[in-house]
Design a protein around this motif. Structure first.
Motif, mmCIF file in Angstrom:
data_model
loop_
_atom_site.group_PDB
_atom_site.id
_atom_site.type_symbol
_atom_site.label_atom_id
_atom_site.label_comp_id
_atom_site.label_asym_id
_atom_site.label_seq_id
_atom_site.Cartn_x
_atom_site.Cartn_y
_atom_site.Cartn_z
ATOM 1 N N ALA A 134 -3.839 1.955 -6.632
ATOM 2 C CA ALA A 134 -3.849 3.109 -5.741
ATOM 3 C C ALA A 134 -5.257 3.682 -5.698
ATOM 4 O O ALA A 134 -5.924 3.784 -6.731
ATOM 5 C CB ALA A 134 -2.869 4.169 -6.230
ATOM 6 N N PRO A 195 5.603 3.834 -6.223
ATOM 7 C CA PRO A 195 4.591 4.746 -5.657
ATOM 8 C C PRO A 195 4.820 6.195 -6.060
ATOM 9 O O PRO A 195 3.918 7.024 -5.949
ATOM 10 C CB PRO A 195 4.753 4.552 -4.144
ATOM 11 C CG PRO A 195 6.159 4.078 -3.974
ATOM 12 C CD PRO A 195 6.436 3.223 -5.178
ATOM 13 N N ASP A 199 2.438 9.633 -6.519
ATOM 14 C CA ASP A 199 2.740 10.953 -5.942
ATOM 15 C C ASP A 199 2.704 12.037 -7.012
ATOM 16 O O ASP A 199 2.143 13.122 -6.795
ATOM 17 C CB ASP A 199 4.115 10.932 -5.261
ATOM 18 C CG ASP A 199 4.103 10.192 -3.936
ATOM 19 O OD1 ASP A 199 3.152 10.385 -3.167
ATOM 20 O OD2 ASP A 199 5.037 9.416 -3.689
ATOM 21 N N VAL A 228 -4.335 9.104 0.040
ATOM 22 C CA VAL A 228 -3.925 8.040 -0.876
ATOM 23 C C VAL A 228 -3.631 6.762 -0.093
ATOM 24 O O VAL A 228 -3.057 6.809 1.000
ATOM 25 C CB VAL A 228 -2.660 8.439 -1.668
ATOM 26 C CG1 VAL A 228 -2.384 7.434 -2.783
ATOM 27 C CG2 VAL A 228 -2.774 9.854 -2.221
ATOM 28 N N THR A 229 -4.016 5.629 -0.654
ATOM 29 C CA THR A 229 -3.635 4.332 -0.110
ATOM 30 C C THR A 229 -3.482 3.360 -1.270
ATOM 31 O O THR A 229 -3.723 3.715 -2.416
ATOM 32 C CB THR A 229 -4.661 3.824 0.920
ATOM 33 O OG1 THR A 229 -4.135 2.670 1.584
ATOM 34 C CG2 THR A 229 -5.977 3.474 0.252
ATOM 35 N N ARG A 230 -3.070 2.127 -0.970
ATOM 36 C CA ARG A 230 -2.821 1.134 -2.020
ATOM 37 C C ARG A 230 -3.407 -0.200 -1.607
ATOM 38 O O ARG A 230 -3.564 -0.505 -0.416
ATOM 39 C CB ARG A 230 -1.340 1.015 -2.309
ATOM 40 C CG ARG A 230 -0.470 0.837 -1.085
ATOM 41 C CD ARG A 230 1.008 1.059 -1.404
ATOM 42 N NE ARG A 230 1.565 -0.042 -2.211
ATOM 43 C CZ ARG A 230 2.775 0.003 -2.759
ATOM 44 N NH1 ARG A 230 3.528 1.086 -2.611
ATOM 45 N NH2 ARG A 230 3.228 -1.030 -3.448
ATOM 46 N N ALA A 247 -8.294 5.833 2.555
ATOM 47 C CA ALA A 247 -8.019 7.049 1.794
ATOM 48 C C ALA A 247 -8.751 8.242 2.380
ATOM 49 O O ALA A 247 -8.231 9.371 2.383
ATOM 50 C CB ALA A 247 -8.414 6.846 0.335
ATOM 51 N N TRP A 264 -0.230 9.874 2.193
ATOM 52 C CA TRP A 264 -0.513 8.442 2.157
ATOM 53 C C TRP A 264 -1.051 8.010 3.517
ATOM 54 O O TRP A 264 -0.652 8.535 4.558
ATOM 55 C CB TRP A 264 0.754 7.659 1.836
ATOM 56 C CG TRP A 264 1.172 7.728 0.401
ATOM 57 C CD1 TRP A 264 1.890 8.722 -0.185
ATOM 58 C CD2 TRP A 264 0.903 6.767 -0.623
ATOM 59 N NE1 TRP A 264 2.081 8.456 -1.523
ATOM 60 C CE2 TRP A 264 1.492 7.251 -1.822
ATOM 61 C CE3 TRP A 264 0.222 5.548 -0.658
ATOM 62 C CZ2 TRP A 264 1.429 6.553 -3.030
ATOM 63 C CZ3 TRP A 264 0.157 4.854 -1.856
ATOM 64 C CH2 TRP A 264 0.744 5.349 -3.029
#
Length: 547
Positions: A134, A195, A199, A228-230, A247, A264
């Motif tokens: 993340a 995820p 959070d 946020v991203t992954r 992000a 996200w």
């Protein structure tokens, strides 16, 4: 890549040169030792025999060679020790240089240059365990205001403490970097199906940073907006640079939707950001090409039904978007730092328009909270009035309650300066919850303006009716006249008539109009001092869409 590659090449060349010197020195010492062994035995034995009287002394040539061998051994060994010391110092300097190149000197976090490679490495390591990564982009909200109001030392204190709190909340295998002035990046591995772990971490970070920070006698407060991203976003393995971009987009989305929260990344956000970028470019171009004009909304005395003045409202005549309302472009103009230029230009146009109106008609202008951070704001307004030869007594500044929440001391000083010049000042959007009764009594306002949200819902809404009635009673008790905005139909008007005598404005009396149409209507009412002159129009950083 060029400077980095060149630097590594220089390092390798230096190492090769040092290694060559080391080998040469060691070779010299070794050769001297071999020569010492081959000649030393004979020379020393003859020397001892000669000393004890049992033989002749050594020949001069071997004796001289032996002494030279000893000198070479001593010299070579000392030189070798010096070279080793140089190597240790050089390696220490190189390590320090790498540390400075890869970390932020203020907070000790990684910097923008080093977080990319570190993230790519963490992604590769996480993949071997079946995990993904993340990437969180964190931005301190209103950090510039802390710097501007309290100084850079306070800003540095806030940055350091924020970095410490963020680091304390992160797991041991996470990365933390300071990306820019008030931006941080966090990178951590997690199980693809969990995820919620990310959070929870984001909420912990938001809560931790929101706690006040003590600096001297000050209590500094800020919040963070997080994107946020992954690493497996959009169905594929993403690089560090791509993650940072996504992000960052999600972080901006969080800022736009209230700040102090996280979102996200979603692909639709990128289109939104692209539109935002186009708006920024359009606003700057519009200022250059004079595309912003003032519109005017009528203000009516409820007791007599007479027109008593106008409020200036901003409109953008964009060649690509058409007529744009201020709720779209004013927040962006504030963020990119052009709101003062935009507002002052509109005020100049509006004063030219209003100069032709009957002297009893007033002009009110809503001012952005950003403008009230400028200690020279009052002087700038007075200069504009003098240049336009417009009477200050006909001019009214509207400030919102949110201004009182920022720097009450500066706002009080500005309001006093404006009133000393004969300009009237009203408190706009009253009732939205920022100001207290003590502030209302201590600040020299001339008028209260009730927020439209309480007015449009009046018919059949007892709560709104109670609020409006209470504000009316408060205004009467403090001796402050009241303006009510958002009067859009007869039902609202009948409700208001029960609560007192107000100055009102709203769609019931017509939509905001540009300067030429306003002048034409005033001409029909015999409220112009001279024939209509074509002008342009509007205003303020008022965050409301009228019409």
């Amino acid at each position: 890549m060029g400077p980095q590659t060149g630097g590594h090449q220089i390092d390798r060349t230096a190492e090769q040169s040092s290694a060559s010197r080391d080998l040469l020195t060691l070779g010299t010492v070794f050769a001297a030792l071999m020569l010492f062994i081959s000649t030393g035995g004979t020379v020393l034995s003859r020397t001892i025999a000669s000393i004890t009287g049992h033989g002749l002394g050594p020949d001069n040539l071997p004796a001289t060679a032996l002494l030279l061998n000893i000198a070479l051994i001593v010299f070579g060994w000392r030189r070798y020790r010096d070279l080793m010391s140089e190597v240790r110092e050089r390696r220490g300097s190189e390590a320090q240089a790498r540390l400075l190149a890869e970390t932020d000197p203020l907070t000790g976090c990684l910097n923008r240059r080093s977080i990319g490679p570190a993230t790519d490495q963490l992604i590769a390591e996480a993949a071997t365990r079946g995990e993904v990564v993340a990437f969180l982009m964190l931005d301190l909200d209103n950090f510039k205001q802390v710097n501007d109001v309290h100084g850079h030392a306070a800003g540095d204190r806030l940055l350091n403490e924020s970095a410490r709190r963020i680091a304390a909340a992160l797991p041991g295998d996470a990365l933390l970097a300071r990306i820019g002035g008030d931006e941080f990046a966090c990178v951590l591995p997690f199980a693809p199906a969990r995820p919620d772990v990310v959070d929870r971490l984001a909420e912990q970070l938001i809560a931790a940073v929101a706690e006040p920070v003590t600096f001297d006698d000050l209590s500094l407060e800020t919040t963070i907006s997080a994107g946020v991203t992954r690493s497996d976003a959009n169905g594929g393995k993403q690089s560090a640079q791509t993650l940072m971009h996504m992000a960052d987009i999600a972080m901006y989305h969080a800022k736009k939707h209230g700040r102090n929260r996280h979102f996200w990344f979603e692909p639709a956000m990128e289109s939104e950001l692209r539109f935002r970028s186009e708006l920024e470019t359009g606003i700057r171009r519009g200022l250059h090409h004079d595309e912003f004009v003032p519109y005017y909304e009528k203000q009516i005395d409820l007791a007599t039904g007479e027109l008593v003045g106008f409020e200036m409202l901003a409109r953008w005549h964009s060649p690509t978007l058409g007529t744009v309302n201020p709720d779209l472009f004013i927040p962006i103009a504030e963020e990119i730092g052009v709101i003062a230029q935009l507002s002052e230009g509109l005020i100049r146009k509006a004063l030219i328009d209003a100069r032709a109106w009957a002297p009893r008609l007033t002009l009110s202008v809503n001012i952005s909270p950003v403008q009230l951070r400028d200690p020279w704001f009052a002087q700038k307004i007075l200069k504009i009035l003098v240049e336009a030869n417009f009477p200050p007594s006909r001019f009214e500044i509207e400030v919102t309650e949110s201004c009182l929440h920022e720097n009450i001391g500066l706002v009080r000083s500005l309001i006093t300066s404006l009133k000393n010049q004969g300009i009237r000042v009203s408190l706009d959007d009253f009732g939205t919850g920022y100001s207290s009764l003590s502030q209302l009594r201590s600040l020299p306002f001339d008028r209260i303006k009730i927020d439209r949200s309480f007015v449009t819902s009046l018919p059949g809404n007892k709560e709104s009716a109670t609020i409006v009635q209470s504000i009316a009673a408060l205004g009467e008790g403090l001796g402050l006249p009241i303006t009510v905005e958002g009067v859009e139909n007869e039902a609202v008007l009948r409700e208001l008539e029960q609560f007192g005598k107000f100055k009102v404005q709203g769609y019931l009396y017509g939509h905001p109009e540009p300067g030429d149409r306003t002048a034409a209507e005033l001409g029909q009412l015999n409220l112009l001092l001279e024939p209509q002159v074509p002008t342009t129009s509007v205003v303020s950083g008022k965050r409301k869409a009228a019409g």
